[in-house]
Structures are given as structure tokens and as C-alpha cells.
Motif scaffolding. Structure first.
Motif, PDB file in Angstrom:
ATOM      1  N   LYS A  10       0.842  -1.209   0.000  1.00  0.00           N
ATOM      2  CA  LYS A  10       0.000   0.000   0.000  1.00  0.00           C
ATOM      3  C   LYS A  10       0.870   1.249   0.000  1.00  0.00           C
ATOM      4  O   LYS A  10       2.040   1.214   0.401  1.00  0.00           O
ATOM      5  CB  LYS A  10      -0.927   0.032   1.229  1.00  0.00           C
ATOM      6  N   ARG A  61      16.344  -9.978   6.977  1.00  0.00           N
ATOM      7  CA  ARG A  61      15.796  -9.134   8.049  1.00  0.00           C
ATOM      8  C   ARG A  61      14.382  -9.510   8.467  1.00  0.00           C
ATOM      9  O   ARG A  61      13.775  -8.842   9.302  1.00  0.00           O
ATOM     10  CB  ARG A  61      15.832  -7.666   7.601  1.00  0.00           C
ATOM     11  N   VAL A  62      13.860 -10.569   7.884  1.00  0.00           N
ATOM     12  CA  VAL A  62      12.496 -10.986   8.242  1.00  0.00           C
ATOM     13  C   VAL A  62      12.573 -12.077   9.312  1.00  0.00           C
ATOM     14  O   VAL A  62      13.162 -13.130   9.079  1.00  0.00           O
ATOM     15  CB  VAL A  62      11.746 -11.492   6.990  1.00  0.00           C
ATOM     16  N   ASN A  68       7.211 -12.607  13.747  1.00  0.00           N
ATOM     17  CA  ASN A  68       6.752 -12.357  12.376  1.00  0.00           C
ATOM     18  C   ASN A  68       5.225 -12.151  12.347  1.00  0.00           C
ATOM     19  O   ASN A  68       4.470 -12.896  12.971  1.00  0.00           O
ATOM     20  CB  ASN A  68       7.143 -13.534  11.477  1.00  0.00           C
ATOM     21  N   THR A  69       4.821 -11.152  11.602  1.00  0.00           N
ATOM     22  CA  THR A  69       3.384 -10.814  11.525  1.00  0.00           C
ATOM     23  C   THR A  69       2.552 -11.992  10.998  1.00  0.00           C
ATOM     24  O   THR A  69       1.435 -12.221  11.466  1.00  0.00           O
ATOM     25  CB  THR A  69       3.198  -9.612  10.595  1.00  0.00           C
ATOM     26  N   ILE A  91       7.847 -16.923   2.972  1.00  0.00           N
ATOM     27  CA  ILE A  91       7.628 -15.546   2.526  1.00  0.00           C
ATOM     28  C   ILE A  91       8.751 -15.192   1.553  1.00  0.00           C
ATOM     29  O   ILE A  91       9.925 -15.177   1.925  1.00  0.00           O
ATOM     30  CB  ILE A  91       7.626 -14.563   3.718  1.00  0.00           C
ATOM     31  N   LYS A  93      10.245 -12.362  -0.267  1.00  0.00           N
ATOM     32  CA  LYS A  93      10.222 -10.883  -0.164  1.00  0.00           C
ATOM     33  C   LYS A  93      10.706 -10.239  -1.446  1.00  0.00           C
ATOM     34  O   LYS A  93      11.826 -10.487  -1.894  1.00  0.00           O
ATOM     35  CB  LYS A  93      11.160 -10.424   0.961  1.00  0.00           C
ATOM     36  N   GLN A  98      10.645  -2.434   6.300  1.00  0.00           N
ATOM     37  CA  GLN A  98      10.603  -1.102   6.936  1.00  0.00           C
ATOM     38  C   GLN A  98      10.521   0.004   5.895  1.00  0.00           C
ATOM     39  O   GLN A  98      11.150   1.041   6.026  1.00  0.00           O
ATOM     40  CB  GLN A  98      11.830  -0.867   7.811  1.00  0.00           C
ATOM     41  N   GLY A 100       7.507   1.398   4.777  1.00  0.00           N
ATOM     42  CA  GLY A 100       6.298   2.221   4.831  1.00  0.00           C
ATOM     43  C   GLY A 100       5.267   1.793   3.798  1.00  0.00           C
ATOM     44  O   GLY A 100       4.282   2.481   3.561  1.00  0.00           O
ATOM     45  N   GLY A 102       3.746  -1.170   4.038  1.00  0.00           N
ATOM     46  CA  GLY A 102       2.862  -2.125   4.706  1.00  0.00           C
ATOM     47  C   GLY A 102       3.157  -3.566   4.356  1.00  0.00           C
ATOM     48  O   GLY A 102       2.300  -4.440   4.506  1.00  0.00           O
ATOM     49  N   ALA A 103       4.388  -3.845   3.899  1.00  0.00           N
ATOM     50  CA  ALA A 103       4.679  -5.175   3.384  1.00  0.00           C
ATOM     51  C   ALA A 103       4.498  -6.261   4.449  1.00  0.00           C
ATOM     52  O   ALA A 103       3.874  -7.297   4.195  1.00  0.00           O
ATOM     53  CB  ALA A 103       6.092  -5.205   2.813  1.00  0.00           C
ATOM     54  N   GLY A 104       5.034  -6.014   5.636  1.00  0.00           N
ATOM     55  CA  GLY A 104       4.898  -7.009   6.704  1.00  0.00           C
ATOM     56  C   GLY A 104       3.436  -7.176   7.111  1.00  0.00           C
ATOM     57  O   GLY A 104       2.978  -8.285   7.401  1.00  0.00           O
ATOM     58  N   SER A 105       2.698  -6.099   7.093  1.00  0.00           N
ATOM     59  CA  SER A 105       1.269  -6.163   7.442  1.00  0.00           C
ATOM     60  C   SER A 105       0.508  -6.973   6.392  1.00  0.00           C
ATOM     61  O   SER A 105      -0.344  -7.806   6.721  1.00  0.00           O
ATOM     62  CB  SER A 105       0.686  -4.746   7.511  1.00  0.00           C
ATOM     63  N   ASP A 138      -1.898  -1.606  10.300  1.00  0.00           N
ATOM     64  CA  ASP A 138      -1.970  -1.601   8.836  1.00  0.00           C
ATOM     65  C   ASP A 138      -2.504  -2.904   8.252  1.00  0.00           C
ATOM     66  O   ASP A 138      -2.593  -3.028   7.038  1.00  0.00           O
ATOM     67  CB  ASP A 138      -0.557  -1.384   8.260  1.00  0.00           C
ATOM     68  N   THR A 179       8.874   3.170  12.523  1.00  0.00           N
ATOM     69  CA  THR A 179       7.566   3.813  12.694  1.00  0.00           C
ATOM     70  C   THR A 179       7.380   4.355  14.121  1.00  0.00           C
ATOM     71  O   THR A 179       6.989   5.522  14.283  1.00  0.00           O
ATOM     72  CB  THR A 179       6.430   2.828  12.315  1.00  0.00           C
TER      73      THR A 179
END
Ligand SMILES: C[C@](O)(CO)[C@H](O)COP(=O)(O)OP(=O)(O)OC[C@H]1O[C@@H](n2ccc(N)nc2=O)[C@H](O)[C@@H]1O
Ligand SMILES: Nc1ncnc2c1ncn2[C@@H]1O[C@H](COP(=O)(O)OP(=O)(O)OP(=O)(O)O)[C@@H](O)[C@H]1O
Length: 349
Positions: A10, A61-62, A68-69, A91, A93, A98, A100, A102-105, A138, A179
Motif C-alpha cells: 500500500k 531481516r524478516v 513475524n506478523t 515468505i 520478499k 521497513q 512504509g 505495509g509489506a509485513g502487514s 496496517d 515507525t
């Protein structure tokens, strides 16, 4: 067989930060828009006597555990369903961590969608949104897709009628912005630019109304001006062939007239001055394929520009790639992803 889910990203077309709430989160009014850039989340699950989760990823970094979300989402969803299962997730990637965007969300929402399909179950819609909100502010927007109004701490989502597709260039500088730190910096602002809690709350309301008003006046707003019914959705061929997309342009200009902006720019640009320069390059000047609108996404570090045509977005990409100050900035050419397309393309087969 495993389920492969496209985990889209997003941007925040606009974002106003309000007062700190009792739960220490900030009130927000934001206009989210999903983008056609995605990670891939693969889920395979079978019922078992005991729950066991395994997570792998191609990105250092995940995290691959309870931090993990996607892991949190699957764990909570199984609990809610009262089901025990062995679940394997991976996942892949492609999106910045990080960033902004919303990738992890989005990974969390994709894991939920994949898990439900694998187990042949579906939580009631409201329960899914509640679970999503518990994982992150998010996450719920990714259970709607398209243009979404975000309220409260961003987790209360309202689907908005689609904005027409529009060409988008995302620029990701080589820095990660935290954030929570960006929110703290916002709180720490003193002096003339700092708003009182009362004026912050007024601004949240003002922006909610402005976003809603985009849709309020058929026949007079920028969205529907000179629109014939079969062209209502705008279309990607128009963008890909480089033909200016007038409908999308009108919509964007209406939005810009509402005074859309991202409050985080006021604290993130002073901390990372090269990001202000990236925005300037995205915007361009009148004579060189200017963006209709450019801004920081969320708390950054990604910035985006929206353009009349794909050709204009490519010119902006060249501007950034050839600027000496922009070493290490990665660029992604894409377009906005309306709700119907978001769901049609969700499963990667
Ligand atoms: C900046 C945005 O990306 C805009 O879309 C979001 O507001 C952040 O959403 P997110 O990454 O899902 O954030 P969360 O995981 O819920 O929160 C991370 C941290 O950001 C701060 N936070 C987040 C959202 C909010 N409305 N107020 C906050 O103060 C809190 O310190 C929180 O601990
Ligand atoms: N599935 C995940 N993908 C990426 N990072 C994750 C994930 N789960 C947890 N994290 C952690 O969360 C942090 C932020 O990652 P994320 O990519 O979601 O940030 P973001 O793009 O800024 O998101 P937002 O726009 O929601 O703030 C990372 O530093 C990472 O340690």
C-alpha cells in the motif's frame, strides 16, 4: 497442495496524525491505496493433534518466529477457530522491509487468506478484521484492498469506491525508518509548527470529511467530470500504452485540492534530508513529465509519485537514477490496484 498468495503493498495517499490516545497509539486519518507490487506468501496446512508452525523466507531481516506478523496471524487464527494444525509458510520478499509500504502487514493478511483456504474454513468477516487489527494497525486494510479510509489508529477501515488506476513510481531510499520513532519525533515537535491536541483532533475530522467529499457530488466533482459510464474504472491499457489517463488525473487533482498530505514528512524529511530531494525529483518540473502528486508513504522511507502516464513515470525513474544524490535509491514502476483486481489476482496458482 500449498496455497500461494500475492501479498500486495500500500501507499498512504494522505495521512494526518492526531493526539496520543489512552492506549499510547496516535489517532490517524489516512487514505490507503493498494499497489500492484507484491511479496509471495505460500501456506500449506493440515489438521494435526498439535499445532506446529514453520516459517522460511529469502530475506535476512524478516524474523522466522513469533515476531513475524504472518506467524502471529496464523497462531491467533487457529486459536480463534479452535483448530490445531501443522502449518508451513514461506515468505518470498520482493518489497522493502521497513519501507512504509505495509509489506509485513500485508504478509499477515495473506497468511490468513492462505490458511483459511488450506483448512477449508472461513472466519466471519468481522472476526477477521478484529484479528487483523490485533496484529497491526496496517493489517485490516489488506482484507479490503483498493482505496480504503483508515481511522482510529489506522485499523478501523472503510472501503471507498475505487479511484481509477494510475501509473505510480515508488522510490525506496537505502534507509529504514522506524515507525515508533517517527511517531515519537512527531510528539517531540515543539514551537510554531506543533499543533495542540484540540487542533490535531480537528484536523483528523477535517481530512475524513475531505476524503469522503471526493465521492459526494456526482456530476460536479473531479472524479466524474466528463465521464462516460463504461469508462468508469479507468483502464490499465491506457496507462501501459503511455496515453494520458484523464479520468485518473481529474481524480488526483480533486484529491490534491482537498489538501492531501502526509504529516510524517515534517519529521522524517529533517531526519533524512535526501528523502526531500527524492520527492522533489519525483515531482519534476512542468517541462519534464511532472508527477500529479508525490509524497512519503506512511512513515517512509518509501516515497511515491503518481503520473499522467506510464511514459511520464519512466522519465521520473530516469531523473532519479541519474541524480548523483540518489545513489542507493531503488525504484519500482507500477500502478495502483483497485479492489476488484486486488482480489482477482490474489491467488498465484
Ligand atoms: C505509519 C503507518 O504505516 C501508516 O499506514 C501505520 O500507522 C503503521 O502501522 P503498523 O506498522 O501496522 O504499526 P503497528 O505495528 O500497529 O504499530 C507500530 C508502532 O507505531 C506506533 N503507532 C502506530 C500506529 C498508530 N496509529 N499510532 C502509533 O503510535 C506505536 O508506537 C506502535 O507500537
Ligand atoms: N512478515 C514480515 N515481513 C517483514 N518484516 C517483518 C515481518 N514480520 C515482522 N517484521 C519486522 O517488522 C519490521 C517492519 O517491517 P515492515 O516491512 O512491515 O515495515 P513497513 O513496510 O514500514 O510497514 P508499515 O508500512 O506497516 O509501517 C521489520 O524490521 C521486521 O523486523
Amino acid at each position: 497442495m500449498a496455497t500461494r498468495v500475492r501479498s500486495y503493498s500500500k501507499i498512504n495517499l494522505g495521512l494526518a496524525i492526531g493526539p496520543v490516545r489512552a492506549d499510547r497509539f496516535h489517532g490517524l486519518t489516512t487514505l490507503y491505496q493498494t499497489l500492484d507490487l507484491h511479496d509471495l506468501v505460500t501456506v500449506s496446512a493440515r489438521r494435526a493433534a498439535k499445532t506446529r508452525l514453520v516459517l522460511t523466507t529469502n530475506h535476512a531481516r524478516v524474523p522466522v518466529d513469533g515476531r513475524n506478523t504472518a506467524w502471529k496471524m496464523v497462531e491467533r487464527c487457529l486459536e480463534r477457530l479452535g483448530v490445531t494444525a501443522e502449518v508451513e509458510m514461506s515468505i518470498e520478499k520482493n518489497l522493502p522491509v521497513q519501507g512504509g509500504m505495509g509489506a509485513g502487514s500485508a504478509n499477515a493478511a495473506a497468511a490468513l487468506i492462505g490458511l483459511e483456504r488450506e483448512l477449508g474454513v472461513a472466519l466471519p468477516g468481522a472476526a477477521r478484521l478484529e484479528l487483523a487489527a490485533g496484529v497491526g494497525s496496517d493489517v485490516p486494510l489488506f482484507l479490503l484492498g483498493g482505496a480504503v479510509l483508515g481511522l482510529n489508529r489506522g485499523e478501523q477501515v472503510v472501503p471507498l469506491p475505487d479511484l481509477p488506476r494510475i501509473a505510480c513510481l515508488v522510490a525506496v531510499p537505502n534507509v529504514g525508518v522506524s515507525t515508533p520513532q517517527a511517531f515519537r519525533d512527531w510528539d517531540g515537535r515543539q514551537g510554531p509548527g506543533g499543533l495542540t491536541d484540540e487542533s490535531k483532533a480537528d484536523r483528523l475530522m477535517e481530512l475524513s470529511l475531505a476524503y469522503a467529499s471526493l465521492y459526494a457530488e456526482p456530476g460536479t466533482s473531479g472524479i466524474v467530470r466528463s465521464l462516460n459510464p463504461e469508462k468508469k474504472q479507468g483502464n490499465s491499457e491506457e496507462i501501459q500504452s503511455g496515453v494520458p489517463n484523464g479520468l485518473a488525473e481529474n481524480t488526483l487533482l480533486s484529491l490534491v485540492r482537498t489538501g492531501v498530505e502526509n504529516d510524517f514528512e515534517q519529521v522524517v524529511f529533517p531526519a533524512y534530508p535526501s528523502l526531500r530531494e527524492t520527492k522533489r525529483l519525483l515531482m519534476g518540473t512542468d517541462s519534464e513529465a511532472p508527477a500529479l502528486y508525490a509524497a512519503l508513504s506512511g512513515s517512509g522511507s518509501a516515497l511515491f509519485g503518481l503520473f499522467r502516464s506510464d511514459a511520464d513515470a519512466r522519465v521520473a525513474q530516469q531523473r532519479i537514477q541519474s541524480a548523483a544524490t540518489q545513489a542507493g535509491v531503488r525504484t519500482f514502476l507500477t500502478e495502483t490496484l483497485p479492489r476488484a483486481a486486488y482480489w482477482q489476482r490474489m491467488f498465484a496458482g
